[in-house]
Design a protein around this motif. Sequence first.
Motif, PDB file in Angstrom:
ATOM      1  N   ALA A  95       0.385   4.809  -3.464  1.00  0.00           N
ATOM      2  CA  ALA A  95       0.630   4.838  -4.904  1.00  0.00           C
ATOM      3  C   ALA A  95       0.048   3.617  -5.606  1.00  0.00           C
ATOM      4  O   ALA A  95      -0.405   3.720  -6.759  1.00  0.00           O
ATOM      5  CB  ALA A  95       2.136   4.928  -5.171  1.00  0.00           C
ATOM      6  N   PHE A  96       0.061   2.468  -4.941  1.00  0.00           N
ATOM      7  CA  PHE A  96      -0.501   1.264  -5.571  1.00  0.00           C
ATOM      8  C   PHE A  96      -1.997   1.433  -5.795  1.00  0.00           C
ATOM      9  O   PHE A  96      -2.505   1.165  -6.880  1.00  0.00           O
ATOM     10  CB  PHE A  96      -0.242   0.042  -4.686  1.00  0.00           C
ATOM     11  N   GLY A  97      -2.713   1.872  -4.765  1.00  0.00           N
ATOM     12  CA  GLY A  97      -4.138   2.097  -4.912  1.00  0.00           C
ATOM     13  C   GLY A  97      -4.438   3.163  -5.947  1.00  0.00           C
ATOM     14  O   GLY A  97      -5.379   3.026  -6.743  1.00  0.00           O
ATOM     15  N   ALA A  98      -3.650   4.233  -5.962  1.00  0.00           N
ATOM     16  CA  ALA A  98      -3.881   5.318  -6.924  1.00  0.00           C
ATOM     17  C   ALA A  98      -3.664   4.851  -8.352  1.00  0.00           C
ATOM     18  O   ALA A  98      -4.419   5.225  -9.265  1.00  0.00           O
ATOM     19  CB  ALA A  98      -2.964   6.495  -6.601  1.00  0.00           C
ATOM     20  N   ALA A  99      -2.641   4.037  -8.583  1.00  0.00           N
ATOM     21  CA  ALA A  99      -2.381   3.535  -9.934  1.00  0.00           C
ATOM     22  C   ALA A  99      -3.526   2.649 -10.406  1.00  0.00           C
ATOM     23  O   ALA A  99      -3.989   2.756 -11.560  1.00  0.00           O
ATOM     24  CB  ALA A  99      -1.065   2.758  -9.948  1.00  0.00           C
ATOM     25  N   ALA A 100      -4.002   1.772  -9.524  1.00  0.00           N
ATOM     26  CA  ALA A 100      -5.127   0.907  -9.895  1.00  0.00           C
ATOM     27  C   ALA A 100      -6.393   1.724 -10.128  1.00  0.00           C
ATOM     28  O   ALA A 100      -7.154   1.470 -11.073  1.00  0.00           O
ATOM     29  CB  ALA A 100      -5.357  -0.132  -8.792  1.00  0.00           C
ATOM     30  N   LYS A 101      -6.642   2.718  -9.278  1.00  0.00           N
ATOM     31  CA  LYS A 101      -7.827   3.565  -9.451  1.00  0.00           C
ATOM     32  C   LYS A 101      -7.783   4.316 -10.774  1.00  0.00           C
ATOM     33  O   LYS A 101      -8.820   4.499 -11.430  1.00  0.00           O
ATOM     34  CB  LYS A 101      -7.934   4.559  -8.291  1.00  0.00           C
ATOM     35  N   ALA A 102      -6.610   4.781 -11.152  1.00  0.00           N
ATOM     36  CA  ALA A 102      -6.493   5.509 -12.418  1.00  0.00           C
ATOM     37  C   ALA A 102      -6.939   4.633 -13.593  1.00  0.00           C
ATOM     38  O   ALA A 102      -7.682   5.088 -14.474  1.00  0.00           O
ATOM     39  CB  ALA A 102      -5.051   5.974 -12.617  1.00  0.00           C
ATOM     40  N   LEU A 103      -6.507   3.372 -13.598  1.00  0.00           N
ATOM     41  CA  LEU A 103      -6.926   2.458 -14.658  1.00  0.00           C
ATOM     42  C   LEU A 103      -8.429   2.183 -14.585  1.00  0.00           C
ATOM     43  O   LEU A 103      -9.112   2.119 -15.617  1.00  0.00           O
ATOM     44  CB  LEU A 103      -6.152   1.146 -14.557  1.00  0.00           C
ATOM     45  N   ILE A 104      -8.939   2.018 -13.371  1.00  0.00           N
ATOM     46  CA  ILE A 104     -10.370   1.741 -13.190  1.00  0.00           C
ATOM     47  C   ILE A 104     -11.208   2.905 -13.698  1.00  0.00           C
ATOM     48  O   ILE A 104     -12.186   2.727 -14.432  1.00  0.00           O
ATOM     49  CB  ILE A 104     -10.673   1.458 -11.712  1.00  0.00           C
ATOM     50  N   TYR A 105     -10.819   4.127 -13.337  1.00  0.00           N
ATOM     51  CA  TYR A 105     -11.589   5.297 -13.748  1.00  0.00           C
ATOM     52  C   TYR A 105     -11.540   5.482 -15.262  1.00  0.00           C
ATOM     53  O   TYR A 105     -12.556   5.826 -15.892  1.00  0.00           O
ATOM     54  CB  TYR A 105     -11.050   6.559 -13.063  1.00  0.00           C
ATOM     55  N   GLY A 135       4.416   1.714 -12.472  1.00  0.00           N
ATOM     56  CA  GLY A 135       4.453   0.356 -11.939  1.00  0.00           C
ATOM     57  C   GLY A 135       5.429   0.225 -10.781  1.00  0.00           C
ATOM     58  O   GLY A 135       5.126  -0.420  -9.767  1.00  0.00           O
ATOM     59  N   ASP A 136       6.592   0.851 -10.906  1.00  0.00           N
ATOM     60  CA  ASP A 136       7.589   0.785  -9.831  1.00  0.00           C
ATOM     61  C   ASP A 136       7.099   1.511  -8.581  1.00  0.00           C
ATOM     62  O   ASP A 136       7.315   1.041  -7.451  1.00  0.00           O
ATOM     63  CB  ASP A 136       8.905   1.402 -10.308  1.00  0.00           C
ATOM     64  N   LYS A 137       6.446   2.663  -8.778  1.00  0.00           N
ATOM     65  CA  LYS A 137       5.917   3.400  -7.628  1.00  0.00           C
ATOM     66  C   LYS A 137       4.815   2.599  -6.934  1.00  0.00           C
ATOM     67  O   LYS A 137       4.733   2.566  -5.710  1.00  0.00           O
ATOM     68  CB  LYS A 137       5.378   4.762  -8.077  1.00  0.00           C
ATOM     69  N   ALA A 138       3.956   1.967  -7.738  1.00  0.00           N
ATOM     70  CA  ALA A 138       2.883   1.150  -7.165  1.00  0.00           C
ATOM     71  C   ALA A 138       3.458  -0.041  -6.403  1.00  0.00           C
ATOM     72  O   ALA A 138       3.014  -0.359  -5.286  1.00  0.00           O
ATOM     73  CB  ALA A 138       1.946   0.672  -8.267  1.00  0.00           C
ATOM     74  N   ALA A 139       4.456  -0.703  -6.974  1.00  0.00           N
ATOM     75  CA  ALA A 139       5.042  -1.880  -6.334  1.00  0.00           C
ATOM     76  C   ALA A 139       5.743  -1.519  -5.020  1.00  0.00           C
ATOM     77  O   ALA A 139       5.733  -2.309  -4.071  1.00  0.00           O
ATOM     78  CB  ALA A 139       6.031  -2.542  -7.283  1.00  0.00           C
ATOM     79  N   SER A 140       6.300  -0.325  -4.963  1.00  0.00           N
ATOM     80  CA  SER A 140       7.015   0.076  -3.742  1.00  0.00           C
ATOM     81  C   SER A 140       6.096   0.138  -2.536  1.00  0.00           C
ATOM     82  O   SER A 140       6.506  -0.084  -1.399  1.00  0.00           O
ATOM     83  CB  SER A 140       7.693   1.437  -3.947  1.00  0.00           C
ATOM     84  N   ALA A 141       4.799   0.424  -2.788  1.00  0.00           N
ATOM     85  CA  ALA A 141       3.826   0.476  -1.681  1.00  0.00           C
ATOM     86  C   ALA A 141       3.569  -0.899  -1.102  1.00  0.00           C
ATOM     87  O   ALA A 141       3.292  -1.045   0.086  1.00  0.00           O
ATOM     88  CB  ALA A 141       2.520   1.098  -2.169  1.00  0.00           C
ATOM     89  N   LEU A 142       3.644  -1.933  -1.942  1.00  0.00           N
ATOM     90  CA  LEU A 142       3.373  -3.292  -1.475  1.00  0.00           C
ATOM     91  C   LEU A 142       4.556  -3.905  -0.732  1.00  0.00           C
ATOM     92  O   LEU A 142       4.381  -4.847   0.036  1.00  0.00           O
ATOM     93  CB  LEU A 142       3.001  -4.188  -2.661  1.00  0.00           C
ATOM     94  N   PHE A 143       5.742  -3.398  -0.979  1.00  0.00           N
ATOM     95  CA  PHE A 143       6.921  -3.993  -0.369  1.00  0.00           C
ATOM     96  C   PHE A 143       7.526  -3.094   0.692  1.00  0.00           C
ATOM     97  O   PHE A 143       8.691  -3.218   1.043  1.00  0.00           O
ATOM     98  CB  PHE A 143       7.957  -4.315  -1.448  1.00  0.00           C
TER      99      PHE A 143
END
Length: 487
Positions: free
Chosen positions: A77-87, A476-484
Motif C-alpha cells: 500500500a505504501f508503494g501504491a500510494a506513492a505511485k498514485a501521486l507520481i503518476y 496515509g494510514d494504509k501506506a504507513a501500515s506497510a512500513l511498520f
Amino acid sequence: MDMSASFALIAPELVLAAFSLLLVLASAWGGDRAARTVSIIAVVGLFAAGMLLFPVLHLGKVGPETWAFGDLIRADAFGAAAKALIYLAAIGCLVVAPHWFGRIGAMKPEFAVLVLLATLGMSLMVSASDLLTLYLGLELNSLAAYVLAAYLRNDSRSAEAGLKYFVLGALASGILLYGMSLIYGFAGTTSFAGIREAMTGPMSNGLLFGLIFVLAGLAFKISAVPFHMWTPDVYEGAPTPVTTFFATAPKVAAVALTARVALDAFGGQVDAWRQVVIFAALASIVVGALGAIGQNNLKRLLAYSSINNVGFILIGLAAASAAGASAMFVYLAIYVAMTLGSFVALMMLHAPDGRALETFDDIAGLSTKRPALAWCLLAQMFSLAGIPPLLGFWGKFVVFQAAVQAGLVVLAAIGVAASVIGAFYYIKFVKVMFFDTASDTAVADSTRAQWAVLALTTLIVSPLGYLLNRSFADLGDKAASALFLLP
C-alpha cells in the motif's frame, strides 16, 4: 511465490515499460509530427498503470502477499500510494507541456518517452525492498532526468542545467553507492529485512557510517540541506515543463524512498538517524525560506520553496511513527497539488511573441491584465505559505501534530516559527501582482488544458480541498501500515 505471481504484482511497471518501448518506436517512425500523439498515448499509459494500483490502495495490502521476486520488490500500500501521486503528477506535466514547447518550436516525442522512463524508475524506487532494486530504480530515473534537464539543446541555460545536474547527481550516486557497500560489508546482505535484523542491538561503526552515507545520497535526491545546491540552478535553467516534473513526481519518489529506507531498513536504529533527519529538516526550512527572499526569478524562488517544503516533510519522518509516516503522505499529496498549480501558472505567463515571463518585474500588476490567473496564483502561494483556510495549512498541521505526539515538541515549535519566515516571499507575489504598477509586457492567452490543470489544483488547495481530508488520511494510514509491519 512463483514468477507469474511476481509479474502480476509489478503489472504497473510492466505497463509503463511496454508503453515506453512502444513510444520509442512511434517516435522513430513518426518523427516530430507524432509528438502530440505520443504525449496522449503516454498519458493513457500512465492512467492504465494507475488503475492497476486501485485494488492495492482500496484493500491496503501489506505483508508477504505483496513481496515479489524473493522480496526484491514490495508492491504494498505504501508503494501504491506513492505511485498514485507520481503518476498523477506525470500526467499533469504531460498535459500542459505540449503548448509550452510548441510555441517555441521544441515539441518532440522524446519528452513524453523520457517522462515515462523516469516514472518507471520512480515506480521501482518506491517499491524497492533491497539496495540493488533501490539503485536500479534510482539510476533509471536519474538518467532520464539528466536528459530532460538539457532538453533544449540550443538553450545554453538548459545545457548548463543538465550538466550541473549530471555532475552533482553522479557525485550523489557515488556517495550512495559507498554507503551501500559499507552496509553490505557489515550487514552481509542487501535486503532491507536483513539490514534491519543486522542493526538490531548495538551497531558497529561501519554500519553507522554506511547509514550516514546512504542518507546523504538520498538527501541530494530530495534537495535537503546541505545537499540542495543544485536545485535553484537546475530549476531555473531547465525548461519550465521539465522543472514542473522535477518539483513534483521525482520529489514524491525520493521522499517515499527515503521514508522506506529509514523506517524499514534502518527501523531498528531510529536514534542513529533521527538526529541527521532533524538537522536536515530544520536546515532545509531555514535555508529554503531565507534563500528565497532575495530572488527575483520566479523559478529560482519556487526552487527554494521546494527545499523549504522538504524540511516540513522531514519533520514527519523524524517522528518515526505510523502517524508521522501518514502525515508525510498527506503533506506530499497536498504538496503535489500546490507545486503543480504554481508551475502551471508560471507556464501560462508568456508574452505574445512566446517569450517566457519569469521575474517579478514581468508579473507586476498582473491582476489588472489577467485577474483569473492572478487569483489562482495567489491561492497557490498562500497555500504554500500554510495560511488558513487553504489546504496547505492542513499539511503543515498534520506533520507538526505527529512531531508533538512523538515527543518532538521543540522541533515542532521551531518548525512553526520558521514557517513564518517563508510567508514573506509568498506574500511578495500578492504584493507585486495586486499592488505594483502594471508592467508594459502583455500576457498571452493560455490553452484549455493549462486552465483545466490550474483550476483543478486551485480547487484542491482551496477550502473545498478539506473534503478530501478523510481520503488522504485513510490512504496515509494504509501506506504507513506497510512500513511498520515487521518482516
